[in-house]
Design a protein around this motif. Sequence first.
Motif, PDB file in Angstrom:
ATOM      1  N   TRP A   1       0.841  -1.207   0.000  1.00  0.00           N
ATOM      2  CA  TRP A   1       0.000   0.000   0.000  1.00  0.00           C
ATOM      3  C   TRP A   1       0.876   1.257   0.000  1.00  0.00           C
ATOM      4  N   GLN A   2       1.890   1.262   0.849  1.00  0.00           N
ATOM      5  CA  GLN A   2       2.761   2.439   0.941  1.00  0.00           C
ATOM      6  C   GLN A   2       3.472   2.718  -0.380  1.00  0.00           C
TER       7      GLN A   2
ATOM      8  N   TRP B   1       3.793   5.917  -5.426  1.00  0.00           N
ATOM      9  CA  TRP B   1       3.934   5.985  -6.884  1.00  0.00           C
ATOM     10  C   TRP B   1       2.826   6.798  -7.550  1.00  0.00           C
ATOM     11  N   ASP B   2       1.719   6.998  -6.833  1.00  0.00           N
ATOM     12  CA  ASP B   2       0.653   7.883  -7.301  1.00  0.00           C
ATOM     13  C   ASP B   2       0.143   7.443  -8.684  1.00  0.00           C
ATOM     14  N   THR B   3       0.154   8.323  -9.671  1.00  0.00           N
ATOM     15  CA  THR B   3      -0.434   7.996 -10.977  1.00  0.00           C
ATOM     16  C   THR B   3       0.338   6.905 -11.708  1.00  0.00           C
ATOM     17  N   ASP B   4       1.602   6.698 -11.363  1.00  0.00           N
ATOM     18  CA  ASP B   4       2.372   5.638 -12.012  1.00  0.00           C
ATOM     19  C   ASP B   4       1.827   4.256 -11.655  1.00  0.00           C
ATOM     20  N   ALA B   5       1.086   4.175 -10.557  1.00  0.00           N
ATOM     21  CA  ALA B   5       0.532   2.891 -10.134  1.00  0.00           C
ATOM     22  C   ALA B   5      -0.820   2.607 -10.777  1.00  0.00           C
ATOM     23  N   ILE B   6      -1.398   3.571 -11.492  1.00  0.00           N
ATOM     24  CA  ILE B   6      -2.759   3.419 -12.007  1.00  0.00           C
ATOM     25  C   ILE B   6      -2.930   2.193 -12.901  1.00  0.00           C
ATOM     26  N   PRO B   7      -2.074   1.949 -13.881  1.00  0.00           N
ATOM     27  CA  PRO B   7      -2.309   0.780 -14.740  1.00  0.00           C
ATOM     28  C   PRO B   7      -2.378  -0.531 -13.955  1.00  0.00           C
ATOM     29  N   ALA B   8      -1.467  -0.731 -13.056  1.00  0.00           N
ATOM     30  CA  ALA B   8      -1.457  -1.970 -12.281  1.00  0.00           C
ATOM     31  C   ALA B   8      -2.686  -2.047 -11.379  1.00  0.00           C
ATOM     32  N   LEU B   9      -3.056  -0.935 -10.743  1.00  0.00           N
ATOM     33  CA  LEU B   9      -4.232  -0.924  -9.868  1.00  0.00           C
ATOM     34  C   LEU B   9      -5.516  -1.114 -10.666  1.00  0.00           C
TER      35      LEU B   9
ATOM     36  N   ILE C   1      -8.007   7.804  -3.925  1.00  0.00           N
ATOM     37  CA  ILE C   1      -7.372   8.917  -3.205  1.00  0.00           C
ATOM     38  C   ILE C   1      -6.287   9.578  -4.039  1.00  0.00           C
ATOM     39  N   ILE C   2      -6.152   9.192  -5.304  1.00  0.00           N
ATOM     40  CA  ILE C   2      -5.165   9.843  -6.165  1.00  0.00           C
ATOM     41  C   ILE C   2      -5.651  11.255  -6.508  1.00  0.00           C
TER      42      ILE C   2
END
Length: 1018
Positions: free
Chosen positions: A466-467, A472-480, A501-502
């Motif tokens: 989670w941390q 990583w903010d928006t960089d994590a969007i594809p994986a999420l 929460i982004i």
Amino acid sequence: MKSFINRFAPIPVVMSVLLGACTSSSEKKEETSKPLTEAERHLPENAIRGLKVADGLEASLFAHEPMLVNPTNIDIDERGRVWVCEAYNYRNQLNPQNPVKNEGDRILILEDTNGDGTADKQTVFYQGTEINAPLGIAVLGNKVIVSCSPNVFVFTDENGDGKADKKETLFTGIGGIQHDHAIHAFNFGPDGKLYFNFGNAGDSIENKEGKVIRDPEDNIVRNDGKPYRQGMVFRCNPDGSEFEVLANNFRNNYEVAEDSYGTMWQSDNDDDGNRGVRINYVMPYGNYGYTDELTGAGWRQRRVNMEDSIPYRHWHLNDPGVVPNLLQTGAGSPTGMVIYEGNLLPEKYRNQMIHADAGPNVVRSYAVEPDGAGYKATINNIVEGTGDNWFRPSDVCIAPDGSLFIADWYDPGVGGHQVADLDRGRIFRIAPTGSKYSVPSFNLDNPDNAVKALQSPNIATRYLAWQKLHKWDTDAIPALEKLYRSDNSRFRARALWLLGIIPGKGFGYITDALKDKDDNIRITALRIALETKADTIGIVKQLINDPSAQVRREAAIALRHNKSKEAPELWAQLAKQYDGKDRWYLEALGIGADKQWDTFFPAWLAAVNNNWNTTEGRDIVWRARTPQTLPLLVQIVSNPEHNPDNYLKFYRAFDFNPGIDKEKALRSLLEGHHPQQDRINSIVLMLIDETKVPMTPSFKNAIASALNSVEGTQDYVDLVSRYKLRDKNNELLQIIEQSNDKGLQTSAIRVLLSTNNGDVLLKKALEPRDSTSLKIIKALGGYEDKKSKDILQAIVLDTKYPADLRNAAIESFSHGWSGEDRLLALAKENKLPEDVKPVAVKVLSTAYRGEIKKEAAKYLNISTGPVNKISPVAQLVTMHGDATAGAAVFTTYCATCHQVNNKGTDFGPKLSEIGSKLSKEAIYTSIMEPSAGISFGFEGYSFKLKNGTQLLGYISSKTNDEITIKMIGGTEEKHAKSDIVEQKPYDKSLMPEGLAQGMGEKDLVNLVEYLTTLKKKN
């Protein structure tokens, strides 16, 4: 007893060989079928034999003494290491015979380094005197949160060597040192926040600077009814900011657990022996009813519409504003809880609570399913200590591979401020048969890998993922997004919490999720919206007609304290959908309307075209908190077709709308012409503020009619007392003479002696000196007052009375603190007639205060030594008694203070299921050393009143103005705090010492044999 050096030395790797022998296997069937001696039963190599494990699962012993002792709480990190809170020093001040570890208690890390499934490495992460019987641990990366009342510490391992390098205080000022009912464990929630709770001894909570914390609405977080009471559930950021109270009015809510949707669950313990242990779905901002919401009065206090059953009365479940319980599991000592969201255990345990109850030696799973706006559940036992009732599961935790770990306090008893065994403690692993312990490898070097870790059943692993993903903010969007589109609802929720929460992107995901076909995803979206302070009104509008009652429940709660002009109408539309049956939904409506009933309620009336007098409408009137409901309540209860006793809930509702309007409404009911007007009057007169009512002729007539309807009952005595009626002495005396209800007799005596010439009337009634006189004499002993003692003393000293009456008078006279003192004074002054001295010897030799017995021996023929020699407990437990004979012993020695199945005196803890909670060892100890373990809530106090009366008992209820004292013998007295000039803790048990010696070893063994048969019936 092993030396400290040996007991706490580092454990060598070869320990794994010994521990490996403790796992269950088919190869050892012949060996495990052999009967065990009492000593063998407690050896670690036989630990598995003492457990009954559910079909399809097996238990293995991961660690045991001397590697650890007295584990109270555990956590498992991402590496599969088990972190343990030890409480060797638990209650050392109350058990002075136990040695003290002066270095303080320890936080341990137990590790399996060679992959054989057993711990072979022990690391002391931290040890210090400030760690004194800790009750909670949460491992979050390199930070470890330790809950140890009155503090919460955060330790940091800065170099990764398994040793604490830094210690900080997160919170303080929470209850007293070593208190089970104070601060408990922390958990990391799916929203990135910390969730935790404290029990009803937590009282308040302060930040690290020592300032009392305030919630977002500037309420002090304190148990004072303004607005919070008793145990509470909390949420905050990891640094302690944005501190919220999520629910309150629990007794000892031990550990809150959150699922991936953010739904909270926990257990709560009852006052010992009342079979009221409960499992709760924690509805946000709910009141859970341990004490009266408005006054703080205890559950034993008489009130309109009291529940028929004590386990339900215990939680005020008939009161408007109390959230219902999910389950009530009887007697117990509930401890740790976790939500199992793995897939290693069989299907029926997945996505359910797993809960340790140390009292009945069991770890259970609760199979929960939706039921309207709430839930229903069934119980599935996972592990039971059927072969060894020293098994005391104190916590449960999920490992990275999905297996279940159980911490075992391992002791003859549990709680009650007592500990009998300091040398043992175990950690078990539960998994499908043949499943070896392994820790899945993972890394967090990119979002895809972090998302894989986010799917772990282990909270510590999810925390790290989670941390990283949050950072990583928006960089994590594809994986999420990929996880969010999966078919696993709980994984989708975990992804949604992070997506929602982004900054600049989150609201789009929330909006999309509000349209999802999955009810729980819609609920999660709404919760994220509330935490991110999104457009609540706009979101509630989208959900106002949601087909799911659970979603609408959340929408109703979302309107709580919302000041939008649209909020009342939205709430009214939600209220229109209440079906008249779903208490969960009704309480959600109540929470949503909190502090805004004056606008929400009329909006609902308009929405239903004022057609409120329906089953569902009357319930909303009952739940509402606004003077606008008072005329409607009057209309409901005054309906000539309504039997008053079937509508008591609506009378109780008047109490929750206090003020002058309430008084006017109630007075109007006294002027009615209902077919059962007398009964209505008797109810209403107990609700009215008697200090503000003029005693007009019509009001006097109402009192007279009410008395006629409740003649000879407790209600009659209460009305006479409440309105200070001075002309009912003969009627009160008649109740004393005719009733067989001890409590009612005592109440009548109390009221009679408070009136003019009441003592004169009682003395006159004693003149016949017959069986009626004997009844009055016995009843007088239940009231601790100078007048009652004076009457009894006069009988004791007057040789004109028959011997049986005077002997009864001595026994009655000696009850309580002042009675013992006065009887001792008579002995000192040599005023006791010879023919009553044998009874005086009997009662003073069993005095509750040992010093009284010792002093009395100077003046009377009282032995100060043990009456009978009793063997040590270790020898007693090997003896077998006669349970039938033991039942008779109970009646003789114990029923004066304890009840079994409602028979006996309701003073000490009820013992109806004591055999399910305590082993023989613990029962023997509690009888022979009663002061070594005093149940919370039963601690004694001595009180001195303005009139000189001294009382000894425990506090059964306390409000801002009054204290109700329950005294030896089971009677209760309510006193204004202003009348109490002194209140001191009594440092011993209210159970008399020397009881075992008094009854003798044979009777003691028979008694314990009987008590061990008192178990919960399945």
